[in-house]
Design an enzyme around this catalytic site. Structure first.
Site, PDB file in Angstrom:
ATOM      1  N   ARG A   1     -16.428 -89.042  -3.203  1.00 16.17           N
ATOM      2  CA  ARG A   1     -16.533 -87.917  -2.269  1.00 16.17           C
ATOM      3  C   ARG A   1     -17.885 -87.210  -2.376  1.00 16.17           C
ATOM      4  O   ARG A   1     -17.966 -85.998  -2.195  1.00 16.17           O
ATOM      5  CB  ARG A   1     -15.404 -86.903  -2.493  1.00 16.17           C
ATOM      6  CG  ARG A   1     -14.011 -87.469  -2.255  1.00 16.17           C
ATOM      7  CD  ARG A   1     -13.735 -87.604  -0.764  1.00 16.17           C
ATOM      8  NE  ARG A   1     -12.346 -87.922  -0.493  1.00 16.17           N
ATOM      9  CZ  ARG A   1     -11.428 -87.003  -0.216  1.00 16.17           C
ATOM     10  NH1 ARG A   1     -11.746 -85.746  -0.171  1.00 16.17           N
ATOM     11  NH2 ARG A   1     -10.205 -87.372   0.020  1.00 16.17           N
TER      12      ARG A   1
ATOM     13  N   ASP B   1     -12.938 -92.757   6.121  1.00 14.84           N
ATOM     14  CA  ASP B   1     -11.711 -92.281   5.492  1.00 14.84           C
ATOM     15  C   ASP B   1     -10.729 -93.433   5.376  1.00 14.84           C
ATOM     16  O   ASP B   1     -10.797 -94.389   6.163  1.00 14.84           O
ATOM     17  CB  ASP B   1     -11.082 -91.127   6.286  1.00 14.84           C
ATOM     18  CG  ASP B   1     -10.065 -90.383   5.423  1.00 14.84           C
ATOM     19  OD1 ASP B   1     -10.483 -89.494   4.654  1.00 14.84           O
ATOM     20  OD2 ASP B   1      -8.879 -90.731   5.459  1.00 14.84           O
TER      21      ASP B   1
ATOM     22  N   ARG C   1     -18.386 -82.540   2.383  1.00 14.47           N
ATOM     23  CA  ARG C   1     -17.721 -81.445   1.684  1.00 14.47           C
ATOM     24  C   ARG C   1     -18.638 -80.492   0.940  1.00 14.47           C
ATOM     25  O   ARG C   1     -18.844 -79.377   1.388  1.00 14.47           O
ATOM     26  CB  ARG C   1     -16.658 -81.998   0.727  1.00 14.47           C
ATOM     27  CG  ARG C   1     -15.673 -82.904   1.446  1.00 14.47           C
ATOM     28  CD  ARG C   1     -14.285 -82.494   1.180  1.00 14.47           C
ATOM     29  NE  ARG C   1     -13.822 -83.008  -0.093  1.00 14.47           N
ATOM     30  CZ  ARG C   1     -12.583 -82.864  -0.521  1.00 14.47           C
ATOM     31  NH1 ARG C   1     -11.701 -82.245   0.222  1.00 14.47           N
ATOM     32  NH2 ARG C   1     -12.225 -83.330  -1.679  1.00 14.47           N
TER      33      ARG C   1
ATOM     34  N   ARG D   1     -21.478 -81.389  10.695  1.00 16.46           N
ATOM     35  CA  ARG D   1     -20.097 -81.574  11.121  1.00 16.46           C
ATOM     36  C   ARG D   1     -19.583 -80.496  12.099  1.00 16.46           C
ATOM     37  O   ARG D   1     -18.506 -80.671  12.682  1.00 16.46           O
ATOM     38  CB  ARG D   1     -19.181 -81.577   9.890  1.00 16.46           C
ATOM     39  CG  ARG D   1     -18.906 -82.944   9.253  1.00 16.46           C
ATOM     40  CD  ARG D   1     -18.021 -83.824  10.107  1.00 16.46           C
ATOM     41  NE  ARG D   1     -16.851 -83.132  10.629  1.00 16.46           N
ATOM     42  CZ  ARG D   1     -15.768 -82.812   9.918  1.00 16.46           C
ATOM     43  NH1 ARG D   1     -15.690 -83.155   8.659  1.00 16.46           N
ATOM     44  NH2 ARG D   1     -14.760 -82.168  10.473  1.00 16.46           N
TER      45      ARG D   1
ATOM     46  N   TYR E   1       1.121 -91.661   2.774  1.00 14.85           N
ATOM     47  CA  TYR E   1       0.850 -90.788   3.921  1.00 14.85           C
ATOM     48  C   TYR E   1       1.664 -91.198   5.143  1.00 14.85           C
ATOM     49  O   TYR E   1       2.229 -90.368   5.853  1.00 14.85           O
ATOM     50  CB  TYR E   1      -0.640 -90.837   4.286  1.00 14.85           C
ATOM     51  CG  TYR E   1      -1.524 -90.075   3.340  1.00 14.85           C
ATOM     52  CD1 TYR E   1      -1.450 -88.685   3.253  1.00 14.85           C
ATOM     53  CD2 TYR E   1      -2.447 -90.727   2.542  1.00 14.85           C
ATOM     54  CE1 TYR E   1      -2.259 -87.978   2.386  1.00 14.85           C
ATOM     55  CE2 TYR E   1      -3.269 -90.029   1.671  1.00 14.85           C
ATOM     56  CZ  TYR E   1      -3.177 -88.654   1.596  1.00 14.85           C
ATOM     57  OH  TYR E   1      -3.978 -87.961   0.741  1.00 14.85           O
TER      58      TYR E   1
END
Ligand code: CP3
Length: 337
Positions: free
Chosen positions: A22, A71, A26, A35, A148
């Site tokens: 990651r 992702d 972020r 973004r 998920y």
């Protein structure tokens, strides 16, 4: 050969190679700026944007690898499955897959039909811009994706996914087999476009018992990675009780280790035939540098007994991390501090 590829081959380069799970996105202000106004999955599918976000941490930190900005749910979106990422929450599916009929419906989609054009284009831009630095492609492991998909969104104990293994093992096997082919296809698209290493993320494997992992998960993760043709890293969180199984019978070139187990102990459990990746505790990124520095030096020291060691976190970069902490870790690993 790059230091990352050397370490994965079991060599000990002079400088410990380092990258961060990651690292793209972020925590970087330049990422947040790019973004603005674009949904996460749309950003992933806009080639020049995904490429630029992939390159940002390489420029800023001088890490030994880029990790493709995407992702684990992207190949599902490309297969036509309705999924979004809700900020601060994670992947959410419009139609959770819970019954045998749901499983039959979704597995009727042929993974070979998945359109990888946008991914291949983004990977192509990245690899053209990176000189020697390798690009790591990745995919979600079948269990983490199933956790998920079956719940319909993030969950703590992944109870519904674990229940399906036992309540309807046939549907479970069909779904996990299909997910392994979906992830395999995503890895192949990245590899064919220029990714020189792949990592399989089984972030939620730690919720499984060793027996369930061996019987219901490992064969599917094995199938996702076997014969991929580039070095592979297999990562999970909380996998201490079945760490040796994460080698996937020699298919993985390196196993990712979270922060719970000292790296020298993990190396003993894993044996001499596999490299390790990890295992800085992400919580220590919040500590003053001297505290973090001591921890990183300890991790590097404990990693010396491994067949090869790639320095990384035990899990992803938390969003509120000061990026300068990451840059300092890179400089320390490279002997510049
Ligand atoms: O590592 C990298 O820098 C490459 C990019 C990457 C992302 N997701 C980008 C992302 C990778 C490798 C992933 C994998 C991924 N996605 C995993 C496995 C790794 C892990 O951390 O365990 C998982 C479980 C997911 C699913 C997912 N996607 C979650 C749980 C979340 C967090 C939701 C949130 O906002 O807190 C996401 C969203 C996501 N994936 C973000 C990024 C940069 C944040 C979205 C944003 O910035 O708006």
């Amino acid at each position: 050969m790059s230091d990352l590829l050397r370490a994965l081959a079991g060599d000990r380069p002079e400088r410990t190679p380092v990258w961060f799970m990651r690292q793209a996105g972020r925590s970087l202000p330049e990422y947040r700026e790019l973004r603005v106004g674009t949904r996460m999955l749309d950003a992933c599918l806009t080639p020049d944007l995904a490429a630029e976000i992939t390159l940002q941490p390489v420029r800023r930190h001088g890490v030994d690898a880029a990790v493709f900005f995407s992702d684990i749910v992207i190949p599902l979106r490309l297969a036509g499955v309705e999924v979004e990422i809700e900020p601060g929450r994670g992947p959410v599916f419009a139609n959770p897959v819970r019954t045998a009929d749901d499983v039959a419906r979704i597995t009727a989609i042929d993974p070979a039909d998945l359109d990888g054009t946008a991914i291949a284009e983004a990977v192509g831009i990245v690899t053209a811009e990176l000189d020697e630095t390798p690009l790591i492609g990745f995919a979600g492991a079948p269990f983490t994706l199933a956790a998920y998909l079956i719940e319909g969104g993030p969950s703590k104990e992944h109870l519904r996914a674990r229940a399906m293994m036992h309540a309807d093992p046939e549907s479970w096997g069909r779904l996990a087999g299909w997910l392994s082919r979906i992830s395999r296809r995503f890895l192949e698209i990245q590899r064919d476009a220029g990714a020189s290493v792949v990592q399989l993320f089984d972030s939620w494997a730690g919720s499984l018992s060793p027996a369930d992992y061996r019987r219901h998960i490992a064969p599917h993760s094995h199938a996702a990675l076997e014969g991929i043709g580039v070095p592979s890293i297999h990562f999970g969180v909380g996998t201490g009780p079945f760490l040796a199984d994460m080698r996937l019978d020699g298919v993985a070139d390196a196993v990712g280790v979270d922060w719970r187990m000292p790296l020298d102990e993990a190396i003993r459990v894993l044996g001499p035939d596999v490299a390790v990746q990890g295992n800085i505790d992400p919580a220590l990124l919040q500590a003053p540098w001297p505290v973090l520095e001591e921890h990183v030096r300890d991790v590097i020291e404990r990693g010396r007994g491994g067949k090869g060691h790639v320095l990384n976190l035990g899990h992803g970069v938390p969003p509120d991390t000061d990026p300068d902490q990451l840059t300092r870790i890179v400089r320390l690993a490279h002997g510049e501090l």
